[in-house]
Structure formats: C-alpha cells, structure tokens
Design a protein around this motif. Sequence first.
Motif, PDB file in Angstrom:
ATOM      1  N   ARG A 196      37.377  52.768  31.754  1.00  0.00           N
ATOM      2  CA  ARG A 196      37.943  51.511  30.413  1.00  0.00           C
ATOM      3  C   ARG A 196      39.992  51.482  30.619  1.00  0.00           C
ATOM      4  O   ARG A 196      40.104  52.216  31.378  1.00  0.00           O
ATOM      5  N   VAL A 197      40.222  50.476  31.458  1.00  0.00           N
ATOM      6  CA  VAL A 197      40.827  50.739  31.579  1.00  0.00           C
ATOM      7  C   VAL A 197      42.023  50.252  30.430  1.00  0.00           C
ATOM      8  O   VAL A 197      42.074  49.374  29.162  1.00  0.00           O
ATOM      9  N   THR A 226      42.916  46.378  26.609  1.00  0.00           N
ATOM     10  CA  THR A 226      43.154  45.147  27.266  1.00  0.00           C
ATOM     11  C   THR A 226      41.841  44.600  27.766  1.00  0.00           C
ATOM     12  O   THR A 226      40.925  45.202  28.988  1.00  0.00           O
ATOM     13  N   ALA A 227      42.234  42.999  27.554  1.00  0.00           N
ATOM     14  CA  ALA A 227      41.029  42.325  28.086  1.00  0.00           C
ATOM     15  C   ALA A 227      41.341  42.084  30.194  1.00  0.00           C
ATOM     16  O   ALA A 227      41.970  42.188  30.577  1.00  0.00           O
ATOM     17  N   ILE A 228      39.943  42.384  30.362  1.00  0.00           N
ATOM     18  CA  ILE A 228      39.441  41.986  31.739  1.00  0.00           C
ATOM     19  C   ILE A 228      40.025  40.555  32.114  1.00  0.00           C
ATOM     20  O   ILE A 228      38.394  39.850  31.814  1.00  0.00           O
ATOM     21  N   LYS A 229      40.746  39.997  33.522  1.00  0.00           N
ATOM     22  CA  LYS A 229      40.872  38.150  33.311  1.00  0.00           C
ATOM     23  C   LYS A 229      39.775  37.896  34.371  1.00  0.00           C
ATOM     24  O   LYS A 229      39.256  37.179  34.715  1.00  0.00           O
ATOM     25  N   ASN A 258      42.904  41.815  37.062  1.00  0.00           N
ATOM     26  CA  ASN A 258      43.851  41.561  36.829  1.00  0.00           C
ATOM     27  C   ASN A 258      43.477  40.549  34.721  1.00  0.00           C
ATOM     28  O   ASN A 258      42.509  41.239  34.808  1.00  0.00           O
ATOM     29  N   THR A 259      44.799  42.008  34.371  1.00  0.00           N
ATOM     30  CA  THR A 259      44.197  42.304  32.774  1.00  0.00           C
ATOM     31  C   THR A 259      45.330  41.127  31.960  1.00  0.00           C
ATOM     32  O   THR A 259      45.799  40.555  32.166  1.00  0.00           O
ATOM     33  N   ALA A 260      44.833  41.365  30.838  1.00  0.00           N
ATOM     34  CA  ALA A 260      45.266  40.193  29.351  1.00  0.00           C
ATOM     35  C   ALA A 260      46.736  40.869  28.894  1.00  0.00           C
ATOM     36  O   ALA A 260      47.693  39.974  29.013  1.00  0.00           O
ATOM     37  N   ARG A 283      58.127  38.868  32.257  1.00  0.00           N
ATOM     38  CA  ARG A 283      56.818  39.330  32.115  1.00  0.00           C
ATOM     39  C   ARG A 283      56.205  38.298  31.520  1.00  0.00           C
ATOM     40  O   ARG A 283      54.401  37.194  31.852  1.00  0.00           O
ATOM     41  N   THR A 284      55.667  37.600  33.458  1.00  0.00           N
ATOM     42  CA  THR A 284      54.845  36.189  33.913  1.00  0.00           C
ATOM     43  C   THR A 284      53.466  37.355  33.944  1.00  0.00           C
ATOM     44  O   THR A 284      52.637  38.106  34.107  1.00  0.00           O
ATOM     45  N   PRO A 285      53.031  35.973  32.694  1.00  0.00           N
ATOM     46  CA  PRO A 285      50.728  36.281  33.154  1.00  0.00           C
ATOM     47  C   PRO A 285      50.663  36.078  34.134  1.00  0.00           C
ATOM     48  O   PRO A 285      51.258  34.378  34.479  1.00  0.00           O
ATOM     49  N   TRP A 286      49.708  36.423  34.826  1.00  0.00           N
ATOM     50  CA  TRP A 286      49.120  35.886  36.013  1.00  0.00           C
ATOM     51  C   TRP A 286      47.567  34.733  35.752  1.00  0.00           C
ATOM     52  O   TRP A 286      46.446  35.081  35.336  1.00  0.00           O
TER      53      TRP A 286
END
Length: 536
Positions: A190-191, A199-202, A216-218, A251-254
Amino acid sequence: MNLELLESFGQNYPEEADGTLDCISMALTCTFNRWGTLLAVGCNDGRIVIWDFLTRGIAKIISAHIHPVCSLSWSRDGHKLVSASTDNIVSLWDVLTGDCDQRFRFPSPILKLQYHPRDMDKVLVCPMKSAPVLLTLSDAKHVVLPVDDDSDLNVVAAFDRRGDYIYTGNAKGKILVLNTDTQDLVASFRVTTGTSNTTAIKSIEFARKGSCFLINTADRIIRVYDGREILTCGRDGEPEPMQKLQDLVNRTPWKRCCFSGDGEYIVAGSARQHALYIWEKSIGNLVKILHGTRGELLLDVAWHPVRPIIASISSGVVSIWAQNQVENWSAFAPDFKELDENVEYEERESEFDIEDEDKSEPEQTGADAAEDEEVDVTSVDPIPAFCSSDEELEDYKALLYLPIAPEVEDPEENPFGPPPDAAGQNATPDDSSAHSGPGDKKQRQPSSDGGPPKKKIRTTTIELQGVPNDEVHPLLGVKGDSKSKKKAAGRPKGSKGKDKDSPFRPKVCRDRAEGLGTPGSLVPSTYKQHEVQGLD
C-alpha cells in the motif's frame, strides 16, 4: 543512422524546443514505436496520424474511429497498433495496410490500453469504473483481473517490462502484482503518505531498461520503486521507494509521467500548464524544466526510446523537445581548422601529384599486415540500443519505416492507376456501396488497387458485470478546462452539452461519416478522402 555516434557523453535529456508536428486535426495522445522511428498520434476527429520521426513527415493516416482517439499502443514488432476511442471502441490495426483486423465494444469508456511487451496476442485494457481486462486477440476472449476491493473500481494497470506481471493500483493506494498467465496474486503493498493515510493511484509506468517503475499518486508525489524488491517483499509488503519526486514550491499535480529510454531520467508533465519537469533517477535531483506556451494545458508526454527527445501534446499540437546540437567539425579530422574568414591557400609542391614523391616510406611490416587483413563488409552487427538484455539479435521482421506513396495532384493523369474504362465500370458498385448503411463502413472505402471491397470487420462485445454503461469519457466531460476545444470533439453540429448522453448521438455521427459534408472543415481538400467526422 549509427546510434553510437549520437552519444551525448552523459547529458541524456532535452534542453530546448525543436519544432512542432501539426496533424491538421487536434492531437490528443501520442506514442513511439519500440525503436522511435514512427510516432503514432491520436486525434479528436478519430484519425490516427503516423509520423516518420526521422524525416518529420506524415507517413500514413488511418481513419480509425468516428469519435476522438484517447489511447494508443504499438505491438512489439511494430506491425500492429491498438487504439481506443471515447465511444468505448477498441480496434486493432495493421499499420502497413491501414486495415482494421478486429474491434471490441466495451460498456464503459477506455482510460488506457497497452500491448503486451512480448506476446502479440494480449492487450491490457483499463475501462472506466471497472476492473482491468486482459484481452486475447486470437480467440476474442477476455479475462477480468481480480481487484483488492470490489467497491473501489477506479483501477489503473500496466504490464511490467517483459509482461511477466501486471501491476494494478486503486483509489485507496493498494498495489497488486498479478501473474499475467494465471492472474494469481504474487505481491502487494500500500502506498501511504507521511502518516497512515492512503492516496489514490493515478498511473503506473515502467522503465524500458532495468527493473524500476514509478507510481503517480493524487498527493502530487512520484514514487520510484525497484520491481525486484516488490517481488521479494511478497504480499502485504512494505517496500520503501527509491526516490520521491515532487514540486515542493508550487505543489504541482502531474498529468503524465514516463521514463527516459535508458531509464536514467524521469519526465513529468504538469496538469496546470505546459511544463515538463525532468529528474535524474539515481540522485532524485531536478535537472531541467521545459516551459511551453503560457496558458496551454498538457495532454500527453512521450520520451523517445533511444534518444534524448520528448514529444508533448498541448492545444492539439505535438511539440518536440531535443538537445541543442552544436556542430564540431574538428571532431571528424584532427587537422581540421574552422576559419572566421577566407584565407589564401598555398599549395605544396607535390600535393596534387599522382604519386607523392615527398611521402616517407611506411614500415614494411605494417603495410603487409594491412594488406593481409580482411575487412568484413557483409555481416551486420545488431544495434545494442534495439536489443533487450535477454536478446542477442534484432527482430529482422520488425516494421521500422513505412513506405510513402507519391502524392498525385491530378488522379486522371496517374500513369500507374487503372485505365479510364476500368474506373468507369467500377464507379457504380463503389457508389452503391458507399450508401449501403452504417454497418458497412469499411465497404465504402474500395481498395487502392481497384480490387474488391474489404472484408467485414469482426466486432466483439465485451460484457462486464456491474459496470455502468452511461459513463462519459473524461476527455468529453464538462469538468476541468471549460475553454478546451477537445470537449466538443465527436459531437454533431448544433447539439448542446446536455445531449452528449443521448443514445442517438453515435447514429448522427455515423450518418455524417457516410458522406455528409462537414461545413467549415479545417481540413484541406488533400485530406478529403479521410472524411473527418465531428470536426465543426
């Protein structure tokens, strides 16, 4: 081209923009083949544009779908291409002929699909609000992969580097490692964030070389793991990531992440703007930020398999990022001199004589040795960059390049085409088949050599239990960027956003595909034969 001569001596990441590829239609997704010689681009009018990446020219255009293409994946040998569109259709294409071999219809939109890295018969599909599906192309069967929590079906999946295992991740941060052949659970973990929160896995992406992969996670952190450690820890393990990559300042989302061809660098595209962040994997330091046009949103990123080149998509255009090539001619000859201005050259006495009288006699042993040495000019050594670590030879059946047919401005003067009498005789059946109905879409395109119409494509409907069939693909959803042009893709002229779930919408688009005009089309007359649908 000899790849060994392109060695950049340590600096293997792009530094600046190197032009764009304009597909005429709006590009949504792109992917390189295994050698980086061809780039497939999926567009919002349903076409797949294949670029010859060495010449930067269009090698082929496939009128693949009616709705926007949302995901693409090459087969290992480059002969096949699998595509998914926003109307839940997955199609298998023969790249050389442009024909559709198979078609699958899913109940929900397709978020991602991936060809098996080694097995040409398997494709991994990630439908929306559903467990991942493993398709077998030869018998059109499918296997629904097991998930950790049946109530959480926001699952992403990916093959590992050689396709032995499938890694899946859900919205609760749980990663499952499944055996590809048996679908048995091999390992899991588990991450977690700094606390015990998940956190959700993207997305999950694997490097082409080595055993590393990234998640890549949320929580806006990219975690890099070693696949061997994951398998060693087994079920409910607690592996530590090798690196944690993030933008601490903004805090950039990817939006999209991937490895470089050699697996030494990681690029991540920002979900807020057209910006690419490049890290060195071994150290974890940020080495470069590439900025595109301000105000644009990034859609997709792909790194060239063997060269430090990145392709990114924003505002429907493919941008190319590469290194600044500085020509150093003195590297080719030690006595080469670069002149700032012309210099009068003084000829030596015997410089242009047939036999140089002033030339010193070479050593006899060296000359004899050179004459006796045989140079092998017939055998071809395999290029290491094109071979995997478990392979000794290249795949000589692979499709590296596409033959490009010459463009004929006036078809009536084509000396290689059928005679005028034959064209007139074939006009009636071709015209009649063009209006034979929406089910005969492929028959309205006669073969280029004047032969019989192409065979009917086998379509398989994939039944998934408990999957809602009224979901809308994120590319078509109203959420997100309200100014984006891709939101209106595939929608007939005059319809409103509230009609996007109408059951009659595909039928309207299909009627337009059967020959109705597209007023105000952005496509020049050269591409009229491809019939752009849904581009108003």
